[in-house]
Design a protein around this motif. Structure first.
Motif, PDB file in Angstrom:
ATOM      1  N   GLN A 289       1.935  18.901 -13.086  1.00  0.00           N
ATOM      2  CA  GLN A 289       3.030  19.384 -13.832  1.00  0.00           C
ATOM      3  C   GLN A 289       2.554  19.074 -15.342  1.00  0.00           C
ATOM      4  O   GLN A 289       1.986  18.101 -15.737  1.00  0.00           O
ATOM      5  CB  GLN A 289       4.130  18.637 -13.448  1.00  0.00           C
ATOM      6  N   GLY A 290       3.412  19.803 -16.164  1.00  0.00           N
ATOM      7  CA  GLY A 290       3.330  19.503 -17.646  1.00  0.00           C
ATOM      8  C   GLY A 290       2.021  19.814 -18.283  1.00  0.00           C
ATOM      9  O   GLY A 290       1.597  18.954 -19.121  1.00  0.00           O
ATOM     10  N   GLY A 291       1.382  20.690 -17.711  1.00  0.00           N
ATOM     11  CA  GLY A 291      -0.055  21.072 -18.294  1.00  0.00           C
ATOM     12  C   GLY A 291      -1.081  19.855 -17.935  1.00  0.00           C
ATOM     13  O   GLY A 291      -2.129  19.637 -18.649  1.00  0.00           O
ATOM     14  N   GLY A 292      -1.039  18.932 -16.969  1.00  0.00           N
ATOM     15  CA  GLY A 292      -1.815  17.863 -16.747  1.00  0.00           C
ATOM     16  C   GLY A 292      -1.176  16.551 -17.220  1.00  0.00           C
ATOM     17  O   GLY A 292      -1.858  15.641 -17.172  1.00  0.00           O
ATOM     18  N   ALA A 293      -0.043  16.443 -17.961  1.00  0.00           N
ATOM     19  CA  ALA A 293       0.652  15.270 -18.478  1.00  0.00           C
ATOM     20  C   ALA A 293       1.163  14.484 -17.250  1.00  0.00           C
ATOM     21  O   ALA A 293       1.204  13.237 -17.322  1.00  0.00           O
ATOM     22  CB  ALA A 293       1.607  15.511 -19.525  1.00  0.00           C
ATOM     23  N   TYR A 294       1.626  15.415 -16.175  1.00  0.00           N
ATOM     24  CA  TYR A 294       2.469  14.645 -15.171  1.00  0.00           C
ATOM     25  C   TYR A 294       1.824  15.317 -13.861  1.00  0.00           C
ATOM     26  O   TYR A 294       1.339  16.294 -13.720  1.00  0.00           O
ATOM     27  CB  TYR A 294       3.951  14.599 -15.025  1.00  0.00           C
ATOM     28  N   PHE A 295       2.008  14.603 -12.621  1.00  0.00           N
ATOM     29  CA  PHE A 295       1.704  14.891 -11.352  1.00  0.00           C
ATOM     30  C   PHE A 295       2.641  14.500 -10.337  1.00  0.00           C
ATOM     31  O   PHE A 295       3.228  13.396 -10.593  1.00  0.00           O
ATOM     32  CB  PHE A 295       0.268  14.489 -11.057  1.00  0.00           C
ATOM     33  N   ARG A 296       2.981  15.476  -9.439  1.00  0.00           N
ATOM     34  CA  ARG A 296       3.840  15.150  -8.337  1.00  0.00           C
ATOM     35  C   ARG A 296       2.872  14.832  -7.178  1.00  0.00           C
ATOM     36  O   ARG A 296       2.103  15.538  -6.798  1.00  0.00           O
ATOM     37  CB  ARG A 296       4.761  16.403  -8.056  1.00  0.00           C
ATOM     38  N   VAL A 297       3.310  13.453  -6.638  1.00  0.00           N
ATOM     39  CA  VAL A 297       2.425  12.987  -5.656  1.00  0.00           C
ATOM     40  C   VAL A 297       3.358  12.835  -4.206  1.00  0.00           C
ATOM     41  O   VAL A 297       4.430  12.439  -4.588  1.00  0.00           O
ATOM     42  CB  VAL A 297       1.641  11.907  -5.882  1.00  0.00           C
ATOM     43  N   THR A 298       2.691  13.025  -3.222  1.00  0.00           N
ATOM     44  CA  THR A 298       3.282  12.585  -1.913  1.00  0.00           C
ATOM     45  C   THR A 298       2.496  11.493  -1.143  1.00  0.00           C
ATOM     46  O   THR A 298       1.241  11.914  -1.130  1.00  0.00           O
ATOM     47  CB  THR A 298       3.692  13.651  -0.917  1.00  0.00           C
ATOM     48  N   LEU A 299       2.889  10.532  -1.030  1.00  0.00           N
ATOM     49  CA  LEU A 299       2.139   9.286  -0.382  1.00  0.00           C
ATOM     50  C   LEU A 299       2.686   8.888   0.941  1.00  0.00           C
ATOM     51  O   LEU A 299       3.866   8.890   1.279  1.00  0.00           O
ATOM     52  CB  LEU A 299       2.238   8.121  -1.147  1.00  0.00           C
ATOM     53  N   ASP A 300       1.740   8.643   1.933  1.00  0.00           N
ATOM     54  CA  ASP A 300       2.342   8.160   3.408  1.00  0.00           C
ATOM     55  C   ASP A 300       1.648   6.862   3.403  1.00  0.00           C
ATOM     56  O   ASP A 300       0.580   6.481   3.555  1.00  0.00           O
ATOM     57  CB  ASP A 300       1.457   9.067   4.462  1.00  0.00           C
ATOM     58  N   LEU A 301       2.540   5.753   3.126  1.00  0.00           N
ATOM     59  CA  LEU A 301       2.348   4.435   3.328  1.00  0.00           C
ATOM     60  C   LEU A 301       1.697   4.088   4.671  1.00  0.00           C
ATOM     61  O   LEU A 301       2.252   4.256   5.699  1.00  0.00           O
ATOM     62  CB  LEU A 301       3.343   3.462   2.822  1.00  0.00           C
ATOM     63  N   ASP A 302       0.798   2.970   4.641  1.00  0.00           N
ATOM     64  CA  ASP A 302       0.256   2.376   5.662  1.00  0.00           C
ATOM     65  C   ASP A 302       1.338   1.655   6.458  1.00  0.00           C
ATOM     66  O   ASP A 302       1.272   1.669   7.822  1.00  0.00           O
ATOM     67  CB  ASP A 302      -0.934   1.531   5.533  1.00  0.00           C
ATOM     68  N   GLU A 303       2.124   0.814   5.872  1.00  0.00           N
ATOM     69  CA  GLU A 303       3.138   0.148   6.378  1.00  0.00           C
ATOM     70  C   GLU A 303       4.632   0.251   5.427  1.00  0.00           C
ATOM     71  O   GLU A 303       4.230   0.474   4.185  1.00  0.00           O
ATOM     72  CB  GLU A 303       3.069  -1.266   6.533  1.00  0.00           C
ATOM     73  N   ALA A 304       5.706   0.817   6.131  1.00  0.00           N
ATOM     74  CA  ALA A 304       6.837   1.049   5.363  1.00  0.00           C
ATOM     75  C   ALA A 304       7.093  -0.271   4.473  1.00  0.00           C
ATOM     76  O   ALA A 304       6.864  -1.405   4.947  1.00  0.00           O
ATOM     77  CB  ALA A 304       7.927   1.345   6.325  1.00  0.00           C
ATOM     78  N   VAL A 305       7.692  -0.009   3.240  1.00  0.00           N
ATOM     79  CA  VAL A 305       7.976  -1.025   2.432  1.00  0.00           C
ATOM     80  C   VAL A 305       9.773  -0.925   2.304  1.00  0.00           C
ATOM     81  O   VAL A 305      10.323  -0.072   2.366  1.00  0.00           O
ATOM     82  CB  VAL A 305       7.711  -0.956   0.832  1.00  0.00           C
ATOM     83  N   ASP A 306      10.521  -2.273   2.221  1.00  0.00           N
ATOM     84  CA  ASP A 306      11.857  -2.122   2.171  1.00  0.00           C
ATOM     85  C   ASP A 306      12.110  -1.956   0.613  1.00  0.00           C
ATOM     86  O   ASP A 306      11.625  -2.932  -0.373  1.00  0.00           O
ATOM     87  CB  ASP A 306      12.191  -3.680   2.431  1.00  0.00           C
ATOM     88  N   VAL A 307      12.800  -1.200   0.098  1.00  0.00           N
ATOM     89  CA  VAL A 307      12.893  -0.598  -1.375  1.00  0.00           C
ATOM     90  C   VAL A 307      14.354  -1.492  -1.638  1.00  0.00           C
ATOM     91  O   VAL A 307      14.850  -1.153  -2.746  1.00  0.00           O
ATOM     92  CB  VAL A 307      13.076   0.742  -1.283  1.00  0.00           C
ATOM     93  N   VAL A 308      15.262  -2.142  -0.816  1.00  0.00           N
ATOM     94  CA  VAL A 308      16.389  -2.748  -1.022  1.00  0.00           C
ATOM     95  C   VAL A 308      16.119  -4.436  -1.340  1.00  0.00           C
ATOM     96  O   VAL A 308      15.484  -5.014  -0.667  1.00  0.00           O
ATOM     97  CB  VAL A 308      17.380  -2.645  -0.006  1.00  0.00           C
ATOM     98  N   THR A 309      16.705  -4.748  -2.221  1.00  0.00           N
ATOM     99  CA  THR A 309      16.554  -6.290  -2.710  1.00  0.00           C
ATOM    100  C   THR A 309      17.631  -7.191  -2.333  1.00  0.00           C
ATOM    101  O   THR A 309      17.690  -8.404  -2.355  1.00  0.00           O
ATOM    102  CB  THR A 309      16.468  -6.444  -4.403  1.00  0.00           C
ATOM    103  N   PHE A 310      18.477  -6.585  -1.511  1.00  0.00           N
ATOM    104  CA  PHE A 310      19.611  -7.522  -0.850  1.00  0.00           C
ATOM    105  C   PHE A 310      19.205  -8.102   0.377  1.00  0.00           C
ATOM    106  O   PHE A 310      18.510  -7.477   1.211  1.00  0.00           O
ATOM    107  CB  PHE A 310      21.158  -6.594  -0.528  1.00  0.00           C
ATOM    108  N   ASP A 311      19.318  -9.185   0.759  1.00  0.00           N
ATOM    109  CA  ASP A 311      19.264 -10.043   1.972  1.00  0.00           C
ATOM    110  C   ASP A 311      19.933  -9.468   3.026  1.00  0.00           C
ATOM    111  O   ASP A 311      19.503  -9.343   4.182  1.00  0.00           O
ATOM    112  CB  ASP A 311      19.576 -11.609   1.805  1.00  0.00           C
ATOM    113  N   SER A 312      21.076  -8.888   3.063  1.00  0.00           N
ATOM    114  CA  SER A 312      21.944  -8.501   3.977  1.00  0.00           C
ATOM    115  C   SER A 312      21.729  -7.056   4.271  1.00  0.00           C
ATOM    116  O   SER A 312      22.357  -6.513   5.154  1.00  0.00           O
ATOM    117  CB  SER A 312      23.437  -8.757   3.591  1.00  0.00           C
ATOM    118  N   PHE A 313      20.864  -6.284   3.617  1.00  0.00           N
ATOM    119  CA  PHE A 313      20.599  -5.003   3.799  1.00  0.00           C
ATOM    120  C   PHE A 313      18.986  -4.412   3.563  1.00  0.00           C
ATOM    121  O   PHE A 313      18.658  -5.105   2.769  1.00  0.00           O
ATOM    122  CB  PHE A 313      21.447  -4.123   2.966  1.00  0.00           C
ATOM    123  N   SER A 314      18.558  -3.597   4.421  1.00  0.00           N
ATOM    124  CA  SER A 314      17.127  -3.099   4.278  1.00  0.00           C
ATOM    125  C   SER A 314      17.267  -1.726   4.378  1.00  0.00           C
ATOM    126  O   SER A 314      18.059  -1.016   5.027  1.00  0.00           O
ATOM    127  CB  SER A 314      16.209  -3.638   5.417  1.00  0.00           C
TER     128      SER A 314
END
Length: 148
Positions: A88-113
């Motif tokens: 994208q943007g003439g090579g200044a940016y790239f759109r990527v799709t990644l498949d993670l080996d293990e899912a990561v928790d993207v929420v920092t609250f203890d009571s929710f994931s």
């Protein structure tokens, strides 16, 4: 991320040349220096001198479909496979799709994931997303390849 220009600094200079051509097609004449300054701003730097100094110190991570990479997503470490890369943007940016080996928790609250195994994001030539967390960290940082 594939490009005929090998380093992040060379890709930024190439983007400046492209920008001059694009602008001249619509009647706007840019000097090379003006184009470099615009590219620096596009990449999030204060000015071209700062961009050139910092870009010359960045390794070229060059991710391609199928690569096994490591990094952080919302501050959580991950490893995963690159499923797609779109320039994208003439090579200044790239759109990527990644498949993670293990899912990561993207929420920092203890009571929710909320776990993510697949990530779609935009990254710059350094491997960092322009989108940032509230404390200024990139949402996604690809730090390199997984070896072995």
């Amino acid at each position: 991320m594939q490009s005929n220009n090998n380093t992040p600094l060379q890709r930024a200079k190439f983007r400046a040349r492209q920008m001059r051509v694009e602008q001249s097609k619509i009647g706007n004449q840019l000097s090379h220096g003006q184009a470099l300054e615009l590219v620096a701003k596009e990449l999030g730097y204060r000015d071209w001198n700062t961009a050139a100094a910092l870009l010359s110190n960045y390794p070229d991570i060059s991710v391609q479909v199928g690569d096994h990479v490591r990094g952080t997503y919302l501050k959580q470490p991950f490893t995963g496979r690159v499923l797609s890369v779109t320039e994208q943007g003439g090579g200044a940016y790239f759109r990527v799709t990644l498949d993670l080996d293990e899912a990561v928790d993207v929420v920092t609250f203890d009571s929710f994931s909320a776990f993510r195994k697949r990530i779609n994001a935009q990254i710059d030539i350094k491997g960092d997303s322009p989108a940032k967390t509230s404390d200024g960290e990139p949402h996604l940082s690809i730090l390199g390849h997984v070896h072995g």
